[in-house]
Enzyme design. Structure first.
Site, PDB file in Angstrom:
ATOM      1  N   CYS A   2      62.785  26.284 -40.780  1.00  0.00           N
ATOM      2  CA  CYS A   2      63.498  27.228 -39.858  1.00  0.00           C
ATOM      3  C   CYS A   2      64.762  27.927 -40.707  1.00  0.00           C
ATOM      4  CB  CYS A   2      64.148  26.602 -38.662  1.00  0.00           C
ATOM      5  SG  CYS A   2      63.005  25.322 -37.933  1.00  0.00           S
ATOM      6  N   ASP A 101      61.153  15.692 -35.462  1.00  0.00           N
ATOM      7  CA  ASP A 101      62.120  15.384 -36.011  1.00  0.00           C
ATOM      8  C   ASP A 101      63.669  15.766 -35.722  1.00  0.00           C
ATOM      9  OD1 ASP A 101      61.518  17.671 -36.919  1.00  0.00           O
ATOM     10  OD2 ASP A 101      61.343  17.099 -39.255  1.00  0.00           O
TER      11      ASP A 101
END
Length: 629
Positions: A2, A101
Site C-alpha cells: 500500500c 495481517d
C-alpha cells in the site's frame, strides 16, 4: 502492499485539513489502486491507498481502528508470519474480525507494544496512534524494503511512503541539502537518514520512532551481531541450514490471494528462487524476463534455460525502450535524484509482469549475502596489498596506473585496473568508496562551483560507509565490505529501485533472500565458504546446484543494465548536450561548465566512458526541472 501518509500535531499547531490529506493520499494512488481511506480528527490525520493482496474483503480496509477505539493504524507491506502470530494471539484471548495481517499488527501492538517488532517477519512501514499513552509510533522493517519519509516540525510530524505526498502540504520548503547532493553524486542515491530536501528525512531500516507530546525519538531495534562468525561448524551443516531457511522463506512468500509470479533474469539468484518456488507450488509459476537488442545486455537466453529447468510458464520481451518516456517516469516516481540506470529495465520488467500477476518474487540480496559482486575480489586483493607500508603503496600507485594505456581506459577491465591502482595509497573505507563512487572525491572537486563547494564545506561522504563499518569491524575484509553493503547499498539503491519501480506499476515484489533470519545466518558464514578462488556465492550455488542449468551454474556475474554508453554516443547525444549545457542548467550555478563540457566531449569522442557520470547529471537536472519551484 500500500501507500500510507498522515500527520500528528499538538494544540499549538494548525495540523492539516481534510483537503490536504486527500491530496497526500491521492498522489499515492499507484501504490494502492484498489481502495483509499482517510481518518482525521483533532491532532491526527491518517491516509491509506490499498493494493489488495491478503484478505480482499472490506474488513481489511485501512486506516484500521481497534475494537476498543484506542489504536489506529496505517500499514504498508506484508507480514509473512501473520498466521502463526494470529494463532498465538487467539490463544491469549484476542478476537479478530478479518483475515488481514493489519489487524494482527493492531492486536500485537496492544499485547506487546514496540517489542512486537522482534516477532515480525516481513517488509513493512507503519504508523500507530496510541490514544492511551498519547504516543504516535512509527516503524520500518529491518532491511528497509519499504520506505518511510517524515518531516519533524516544532509541533507537528508529517509522514508518508513517498516524498511527493509530504510535498502536498502547504509551506513545505524544497530547499536542497548540499551535503545530500554531494552524497548523491558519490553513491548515485541519497543515503538515509537524509533526503535531497532539508527538513525531510528517511527513517533508517531497522528503526522505530516515537512522537509524544511534541518530542521525537528514534531507536534502533534490529541489532544483529555482524561481528559474529561461527568457524566451528562444518560446511555440510552450513549448507543444510541454508537450504532449510531459504526453502521456508520462499514458502512463506507464496501466500497470496491474488496471482503470483517471479522475476527471472537467468542469473544465479533468480533461478534458485524460481526453482524453489516452482517446487513448492501446486501450479505453474508465471515467470518474466526482458532483454535488449544489444547482445551484451540481453539475458533472455539464460532466463529461458532457467524456466525450462524449473518448468515455469515463462514470458519474455525484447524491448527498445522509449528513453524520453522512461526518463519522464523515472523523475516522476523517484522523488529524489536516483541514478542507478538499472531502474529502467526494472520499471519495464515491472510493467510486463503486472499485466499478468499482482505479486512477484525476486532474487535480490544474494550478491550482498554471499559475496557475489566482482568488487569483493578487488577488496580481497587490496587487503593483500595493505601489508605494504602506506608510503610504499602511495608511491606505487602512480607508476602502476601509468602502465595502463590511455587508449584502453574506456574499456571495462583496464578502467577497473586504473581505479584499483589509483586507490592503493588510501585507507580501506576511502579506497572502497573510490572504487564504487560515480564521482570520486577528485572528480567532485573538479565539478563543483565555488559556491556549491562552500555550501558542502567539510562534509565527507565516506562517513556513511564508516558508520556501517562499526557494526562489523572485527570481520575479514570481504565479509566486512559485504555487510557494509547490506546496510547501505542494499536498502538505499537495490531495494529503493525495486520498490519504486514496482509500486509505480502497482506490483508487489517479495525478496525471500532478505528474510531477516537468512540475513543473520548468512552474516555468520565464514568467507571461505562464500568465495572459492574467483567464484563468489560458492555455498549458495553449491547448495542449490540441482536447480541450476549448467549454463547458469558456471556463468559470470552480469548486471541488470542498459546500454547508456551507446545511447549517449548515439540517439541521446544531442539531447544530453542540450540539457546539460542549456542556460537553464548552467544558471543554477552548481557545476563548472568547462568540467561538464569536457566530460561530454571525452565520452562522445570515445576517449573515456563517462556514461554513469553523465547519467547522474542528466537525471539530476531532469529531476530539478520536475520537482524544484
Amino acid at each position: 502492499m500500500c501507500g500510507i501518509c498522515g500527520a500528528a500535531w499538538t494544540s499549538d499547531s494548525p495540523g492539516i485539513d481534510p483537503t490536504t490529506l486527500d491530496r497526500m493520499v491521492d498522489v499515492l494512488a499507484h501504490r494502492g489502486p484498489d481502495d483509499r481511506g482517510t481518518y482525521i480528527e483533532t491532532g491526527l490525520a491518517l491516509g491509506h491507498r490499498r493494493l489488495s493482496i491478503i484478505d480482499l474483503s472490506p474488513l481489511a480496509r485501512q486506516p484500521m481502528i481497534s475494537d476498543d477505539g484506542t489504536l489506529r493504524i496505517v500499514f504498508n507491506g506484508e507480514i509473512y508470519n501473520f498466521e502463526s502470530l494470529r494463532k498465538e494471539l487467539v490463544a491469549k484471548g484476542h478476537r479478530f474480525r478479518s483475515e488481514s495481517d493489519t489487524e494482527v499488527l493492531l492486536h500485537l501492538y496492544a499485547e506487546d507494544g514496540e517489542k512486537m517488532l522482534s516477532k515480525l517477519n516481513g517488509m513493512f512501514s507503519l504508523a500507530i496512534d496510541d490514544t492511551k499513552t498519547r504516543r504516535f509510533f512509527f516503524a520500518r522493517d529491518r532491511l528497509g524494503k519499504k520506505p518511510f519519509f517524515y518531516r519533524l516540525e516544532k509541533d507537528r510530524v508529517l509522514f508518508a511512503s513517498e516524498l511527493k505526498s509530504i510535498l502536498q502540504v502547504e509551506g513545505i520548503s524544497r530547499e536542497i541539502d548540499p551535503t545530500a547532493l554531494d552524497d548523491y553524486l558519490t553513491y548515485q542515491y541519497v543515503p538515509h537518514p537524509k533526503t535531497i530536501f532539508r527538513g525531510i528525512n528517511k527513517l533508517p531500516p531497522g528503526h522505530f520512532a516515537v512522537w509524544q507530546d511534541g518530542r521525537f525519538s528514534i531507536t534502533k531495534y534490529w541489532n544483529p551481531d555482524f561481528n559474529l562468525e561461527d568457524a566451528n561448524r562444518s560446511y555440510a551443516d552450513w549448507s543444510e541450514e541454508l537450504r532449510s531457511l531459504l526453502t521456508d522463506a520462499v514458502q512463506l512468500r507464496l501466500r497470496s490471494d491474488v496471482p503470483l509470479g517471479a522475476f527471472l533474469s537467468g542469473g544465479i539468484d533468480s533461478s534458485i528462487i524460481t526453482g524453489l518456488a516452482q517446487r513448492l507450488s501446486t501450479k505453474k509459476i508465471r515467470t518474466f524476463s526482458i532483454g535488449f537488442p544489444q547482445k551484451h545486455y540481453d539475458e533472455t537466453a539464460f532466463a529461458r534455460k532457467a524456466s525450462e529447468k524449473s518448468g515455469t510458464d515463462h514470458t519474455e520481451l525484447i524491448v527498445t525502450p522509449d528513453i524520453h518516456g522512461i526518463l519522464d517516469k523515472l523523475v516522476e516516481h523517484y522523488d529524489e535524484p536516483f541514478a542507478d540506470s538499472s531502474a529502467i529495465p526494472t520499471l519495464v520488467l515491472s510493467e510486463l509482469t503486472r499485466r499478468s500477476v499482482t505479486v512477484a518474487l525476486s532474487g535480490d540480496g544474494g550478491d550482498e549475502l554471499f559475496a557475489g559482486y566482482q568488487r569483493y575480489q578487488a577488496v580481497k586483493l587490496g587487503e593483500r596489498v595493505d601489508i605494504l607500508p602506506h608510503c610504499v603503496r602511495k608511491f606505487l600507485a602512480g607508476p602502476m596506473r601509468s602502465l595502463i594505456p590511455a587508449s584502453t581506459q574506456q574499456k571495462s577491465t583496464p578502467r577497473r585496473l586504473k581505479r584499483f591502482f589509483e586507490a592503493l595509497g588510501m585507507e580501506p573505507m576511502e579506497r572502497y568508496l573510490q572504487w564504487i563512487a560515480i564521482f570520486n572525491r577528485q572528480r567532485r572537486n573538479e565539478l563543483y562551483s565555488v559556491e556549491l563547494a562552500q555550501q558542502i564545506g567539510d562534509h565527507d561522504s565516506v562517513g556513511f560507509l564508516e558508520d556501517a563499518a562499526t557494526f562489523c569491524s572485527q570481520r575479514d575484509v570481504v565479509s566486512r565490505t559485504s555487510l557494509i553493503d547490506v546496510q547501505t547499498y542494499l536498502p538505499c539503491d537495490i531495494l529503493t529501485k525495486v520498490d519504486v519501480a514496482s509500486m509505480a506499476c502497482s506490483l508487489e515484489v517479495r525478496a525471500p533472500l532478505l528474510d531477516y533470519r537468512l540475513v543473520e545466518f548468512a552474516a555468520r558464514i565464514p568467507v571461505a565458504h562464500k568465495i572459492h578462488g574467483r567464484t563468489g556465492k560458492f555455498i549458495f550455488r553449491d547448495t542449490f546446484r540441482e536447480l541450476l542449468p549448467p549454463e547458469i551454474e558456471t556463468r559470470g556475474k552480469m548486471g541488470f543494465g542498459v546500454p547508456i554508453d551507446d545511447w549517449f554516443r548515439g540517439p541521446l547525444k544531442n539531447f544530453v548536450r542540450e540539457i546539460l549545457l542549456d542556460r537553464r542548467t548552467t544558471e543554477r550555478g552548481l557545476f563548472r561548465l568547462e568540467t561538464v563540457g569536457k566530460l561530454l566531449d571525452d565520452h562522445f569522442s570515445n576517449r573515456f566512458d563517462h556514461a554513469y557520470r553523465i547519467w547522474a547529471l542528466l537525471v539530476l537536472e531532469l529531476w530539478m526541472r520536475r520537482w524544484m519551484p
